[in-house]
Structure formats: structure tokens, C-alpha cells
Design an enzyme around this catalytic site. Sequence first.
Site, PDB file in Angstrom:
ATOM      1  N   LYS A   1     -44.671  58.909  55.456  1.00  0.00           N
ATOM      2  CA  LYS A   1     -45.737  58.836  56.450  1.00  0.00           C
ATOM      3  C   LYS A   1     -46.611  57.610  56.248  1.00  0.00           C
ATOM      4  CE  LYS A   1     -49.364  61.641  54.255  1.00  0.00           C
ATOM      5  NZ  LYS A   1     -50.368  60.575  54.161  1.00  0.00           N
ATOM      6  N   THR A   2     -46.902  57.230  55.005  1.00  0.00           N
ATOM      7  CA  THR A   2     -47.737  56.049  54.781  1.00  0.00           C
ATOM      8  C   THR A   2     -47.047  54.800  55.310  1.00  0.00           C
ATOM      9  OG1 THR A   2     -48.688  57.077  52.799  1.00  0.00           O
ATOM     10  CG2 THR A   2     -48.970  54.700  53.053  1.00  0.00           C
TER      11      THR A   2
ATOM     12  N   ASP B   1     -55.322  60.153  58.841  1.00  0.00           N
ATOM     13  CA  ASP B   1     -54.315  60.599  57.880  1.00  0.00           C
ATOM     14  C   ASP B   1     -54.688  61.988  57.372  1.00  0.00           C
ATOM     15  OD1 ASP B   1     -52.147  60.534  56.175  1.00  0.00           O
ATOM     16  OD2 ASP B   1     -53.194  59.419  54.606  1.00  0.00           O
ATOM     17  N   GLU B   2     -53.690  62.767  56.977  1.00  0.00           N
ATOM     18  CA  GLU B   2     -53.896  64.118  56.425  1.00  0.00           C
ATOM     19  C   GLU B   2     -54.756  64.974  57.355  1.00  0.00           C
ATOM     20  OE1 GLU B   2     -52.176  64.981  54.022  1.00  0.00           O
ATOM     21  OE2 GLU B   2     -51.839  63.343  52.635  1.00  0.00           O
TER      22      GLU B   2
ATOM     23  N   GLN C   1     -48.754  71.686  54.580  1.00  0.00           N
ATOM     24  CA  GLN C   1     -49.466  71.284  53.366  1.00  0.00           C
ATOM     25  C   GLN C   1     -50.979  71.464  53.488  1.00  0.00           C
ATOM     26  OE1 GLN C   1     -47.776  67.751  51.201  1.00  0.00           O
ATOM     27  NE2 GLN C   1     -46.681  67.421  53.128  1.00  0.00           N
TER      28      GLN C   1
ATOM     29  N   ARG D   1     -43.441  68.371  45.164  1.00  0.00           N
ATOM     30  CA  ARG D   1     -43.859  67.233  44.333  1.00  0.00           C
ATOM     31  C   ARG D   1     -42.681  66.735  43.495  1.00  0.00           C
ATOM     32  NH1 ARG D   1     -46.890  65.739  47.463  1.00  0.00           N
ATOM     33  NH2 ARG D   1     -46.012  67.481  48.634  1.00  0.00           N
TER      34      ARG D   1
END
Length: 731
Positions: free
Chosen positions: A37-38, A223-224, A254, A610
Site C-alpha cells: 500500500k505504501t 493512510d490507515e 486490521q 506480521r
Amino acid sequence: MVINPESLLESLNDPQRQAVETIGGPVLILAGAGSGKTRAIVHRIAYLMLAARVPAWQILGVTFTNKAAQEMRQRVRELTGPVGESVQLSTFHAFCSRILRREIHRLGWEDGFTIYDDADQLSVVRELLKSLSVDEKRLSPRAVLNSISRAKDELITPPVLAEHAEGPFEIAVAKVYRRYQQVLRDAAALDFNDLIMFVVQLLREHPDIREHYQDRFRYVMVDEYQDTNHAQYELVRLLAAKYRNICVVGDDDQGIYSWRGADIRNILNFQREYADATVIKLEQNYRSTQNILDAAHSIISRLPRRQEKQLWTTQGSGAPLVVLPAHDEEDEARLVVNAVRRLQDDGYGLNDCVVMYRTNAQSRALEDALVAYGMPYQLVGGVAFYMRREIKDILAYLRLIYNPADSVSLGRVANVPPRGIGAKTFAALAAWSDMQGMPPAEAVLSLAEDASTVPLPVASRARGALENLGRLLSTFRRDMMRLPLSTLVNQIVKDSGYLEYIRKGENIEEAVDREENLEELAAAAARFDEIEPPQGLGLFLHEATLAADVDRMDADGGLTLMTMHNAKGLEFPVVFVTGMEEELFPHIRALDDPEGIEEERRLCYVALTRAKERLYLLYAARRYSSNSLGRLPSRFLAELPPELLTGPTTPAQPALEAAWRGAPARVRPPRNRSAPGQQYRDGDRVRHAVFGEGTVVSSKMSDSDEEVTVAFPDVGIKRLSASFAPIEKLA
């Protein structure tokens, strides 16, 4: 090297490319864990500038951590060159702080405000409770502060909270909230929640300011987005309302921060608010093996509310997940150490591994084992640098000379190091200065200039101590205007007597540690030495307040220990998830709340994703640190496909099989179902198995069950089902 616009899209997969090229109107990018995504965000920003010719200064990107913002800034510069530096990429709080530095006068405030951190806020609440003659054992300052923060997250002002307050706890919070805001106003200080709340107020009440920033930032990216609260949602909505070029990136799977005020509905309802939104799903995972992704999907796919996503990878199936049963927490820690040793034999380094747990208390057994085996480790979520006592003390001096209205900082350093200014003397100073309508620090400075102007009713010795403090602060304020910031820090450490104080008051090892910490503080301040005083000090204080613990994690610090919440946004080749037991994970506090169980499920998904290559899941048959010795393995283990697992025993063992596999979905076994009618009345004292003792605020019957609202001193208001919740009435 600046990338050519034509080649900007070559390294992207098809959904990422669509996310980059869709630049007009509302866009929802559902980015699964490890889906790049980044990369999509920074390429989209670069595409806006290089291909769509959007001026860099018209692009706004907001995120939640300094680390994420810094990474995005660096990657945008790599793609666009120096022009990318004009893009506004920052955290919500830093962005709002910059706006308020320019615009806060429109709300009737003076420029030059300071920002109170959590400890400062708690200090104010404690003093207010004392002034109201409220015993902290009856009303926890932390619970009150949490309630105030939550009200600000919801953009609820003191009058509105007071109008809708129900029961003694909420009424008390409303009263403290009103006085709390006045204390901050008198000290020319804001807390973190104010930064966003005040900007929303500016945008709502001043159309010219709203239109200015809407024109300034015609393209807004968030973002997020699953982690936004109501105030952040409203801020973004107002900024994007004119041009509607809003792009939000996130993953509802998430969303794990409801306890911080995050509202998962913001991302789930995005399409309802923007019916014409383009929805793009990033489902190709670049981090984990397929076995790990499939295991995580088996957990998250049971959520009743989610945007359907199925992550996949080209990296192959990978190793199976290892399930390790332990006798108790000590045995669990030994299993982790032994597994890490074997991984080292296979070529993994300690910094390739992370051990995660649901609660901080679980780190104790792990730390003991690591120390016993001589294995280096770093604890993320321990005492952060800027929260250490000596750092906070010197920062208080710096904040005080930068903003003499800061009474909290004066209270911290007035007698640190000890100089004869006791609590009674400080109270007399505060009372006199309040009558004169001036901050206590200004009264101290006046004493230094002309003692006759401050007729304090204190003993001559105490008065002399205040005069000496005033002269010291006056000197520091003059130094502030002329010295490089690092020199100023060293000057304060030495001339305040603080260095001598820590050398005398600690043992040798602790004194050396604290002195090294102060040297590190001066080194951090040196980055602002080239900025003209006192502007550099203001910027430094701003950065120090906003600094986050995880942002400073040392990549070479040994085996990493952290909570699952702290692991969000990180990745490791090897992940150990410990404490996979009912009432621990999922946590006991969530068992009476379906939404709480949903969030625990999302937290499990975050923990599993993770891992890049290896994933270990551990649970204990007994955990002596808990109230209940016997443990039932977590329901999340029972939901994992057996073909993905290996280990001495797997979740197909008889006890776990009987407990969960094939059983109907449930929250927890019912309690007291036969209890007839209403059992609780306002004012009843009750005990909860987790929350402790509390007072019933209200109770009502609903669908043959009793809904009890209880005020607990440490956790605030909880609404509980009498049939399910582990509560009992006290005599």
C-alpha cells in the site's frame, strides 16, 4: 533520480496501477496486509505531480506515525526529486498543529501555545479532583482523563457532555472536563485531542479558513483510514468537501484501535457516504507465505462485517505453522528461547525474530528467560526515551522558559532539584498568582525582578528560594534567545543543579544511565542548532511531544518483545505469538461484547500477518500470573486448518476438539440465566472479575435480561448483561 512519468507504472501490479491512475473523485483502496500500500500511495502522489501536473503543494497526505510520514516523504522525493518536498505529508497531529500555529488567534487564543503530553494531562486532572475534594480511590484520574479524551475524539464539548451526562460518574467527568479546559486555556496549552478538535472548529465556524485550506489541498489522501476516529473523519471530510478528490487507504481487517477511539465504521461506510466511490482491492501479498495467509484468512473470514478480500502470493506455500503447547508461562518462555536458538542455527538473526503477546504483563516470564540464557532483547512498549524522568524534567525547564504560562511544567521543576519550595509554598504562590490573574511562573519571574511587587504570605526562606528560581529562569530565558539549542540544554542541566542532583541521588549505574540520557537529549537538540532562537526550541519541543515509542525501535537490539498492538505496521521473518488461550487471547474483557470479540479476531489477523516465513503459536495449560490457573486453548487455534499446522500436538488434541471444534459460535457460556427479574438498583456496589469493584449507575430490563450500567474507577462506564457478565453484588 526522478522517474519518467511513462515508467512510473511499470513496476506496479494491475490493482496498484489502477489505484495510481484513478486520481479524480472519491477512491477507496482496500489494501490487505503486505500488499504494497505504501508503494501505491507514493506512486499515486508522484503520478499526480509528474503525469497529471498537479502542483505538489496542493497534495495532502496524512497518516498516524512519524515513521510512516517520514518514509513516505523520502520515497516521494526519490520518485519526484526536490519538487516532492512541497507535498504535505505528516501525521494528523503535526498537520493540525501547523494550522493552529497560523490560525489559532481566530479562536481567541494567543500564538505560542505548548502541547501537554499524557503525564501533563494526568497531573491537571489529579489537581482538579483534589480541588473538588474527590478521593482518587473513588474516581480514578486515568478513567476521568480517558473519558475526556474520548469526548474530544467525538467532538463533544464540555457543555454538551454536561447536558447529556447520566449518573454520578459522567456528571463528575463533565464537571472536571469544563475545569480542565479552563486550566489548559489559562496555561496557553493544548492536548493532543485539542489539536484536531480545534482545527475542526476552525473549519466549521470560519468559511474563509475552510475554503482557503480546501483550495490549498485539492487532493487529500489518508493512510490507515480504519484507524481514524470521528474527529479525524470530520477533519478529512471538511477538507475534501469542495473538490471531493479524497483517497482513503486502509484495511478493515486490521482495525484494532477502538480503545483509542478508532471507529471501524469510517471505512466500512465509506461507500455509503460516497456512492460514486471507486473501490480498488490490493490482494497480492508481498510479505508472507501462502500457508501464513491461509491461516490468517481462516481467522478473519469469520467476521460478520468486513470487505471481502483473499490475499495470495507467488512465494509458495512455505513452512507449516508450528503449534507449541506449554505447561505454564515459564515453560512457554523456555520453548521460545529454544526455538530461537534452533533458528539461529538455521541462519536467522535475533533481530529477525519477534515475540508478541496480548498484554504487557506477559513479558515478565520472557524477560526472565532471556536474561537467564544470556539472549539480548529489546522491549518495545517499555519506558520510552522522552518519558524517562530526567528527560521530562529538562523538557519541563525548556517548556517553561518557552512558555511562562505553563503552570504544569513549573510544578514539575519548582523543587527539582530540591531548593526549598515545598507543596505549601507552591500552593501559596498558585493562590496569589490566581488572584492577580497571572500564571505562577510569571509571578516567580516578577519576584526576581522586584520582590516588593509580589507580597507572598510565605516564610522568608521559601521566598528566597522562589526568588532564586526566578533569577535562574530569567537567565535561561535570556540564554534561550541567543544560544544554540544544544548549548542551552547543557546549560540548563548544569546550572539548574540537575547534574549534581542525579549524581548524588542515584547509585553509580543509574547515575551514568541518566547522564547518558541527558547527553542524548542534547544531541537530539543539536539538530535544531542552525535554526534561529527561539524558533528552534519551539520546533524541538513540538517534535519531542509527538515522538512515538515504536518510531525509535532499534533494528539491531536483539530479540524483539512487543504487544500485538505495537506490532501493527511491522514485519519480521519469524513471529512467535504467545498466550493463545481463552480469556487471554481473546481477552477476557472482550468475552461479553460481540464487537470486542470482532476486534480480538482482527488483532489475531494482524499478529499472524506480521510473519514473512515462519510462524509459531504457543499456549499454556496453566498461567500462574492469572486469576484462573487452568487454561483453555484459544478458539482461534481451533479455527486454523489442521493441514497448515505442525508441532508436538496440534489444536486437534481431544481437549481443544471437545471445547471448540464443531461447537456453535458463541461469545461465552451463559451465566445466571435463571435469575428472575431485576436484581440491581442505582447505587449498588458490585464486583466484576476483570474490572474490579464499581457502582451501579442504572439498570433496566431488556428482552428478559437485565442491562446494568456500572462505573468502575479504573476503566470508566461499562454496560453489562447481568446474565453473561461475571459480576456479583456486594453486601
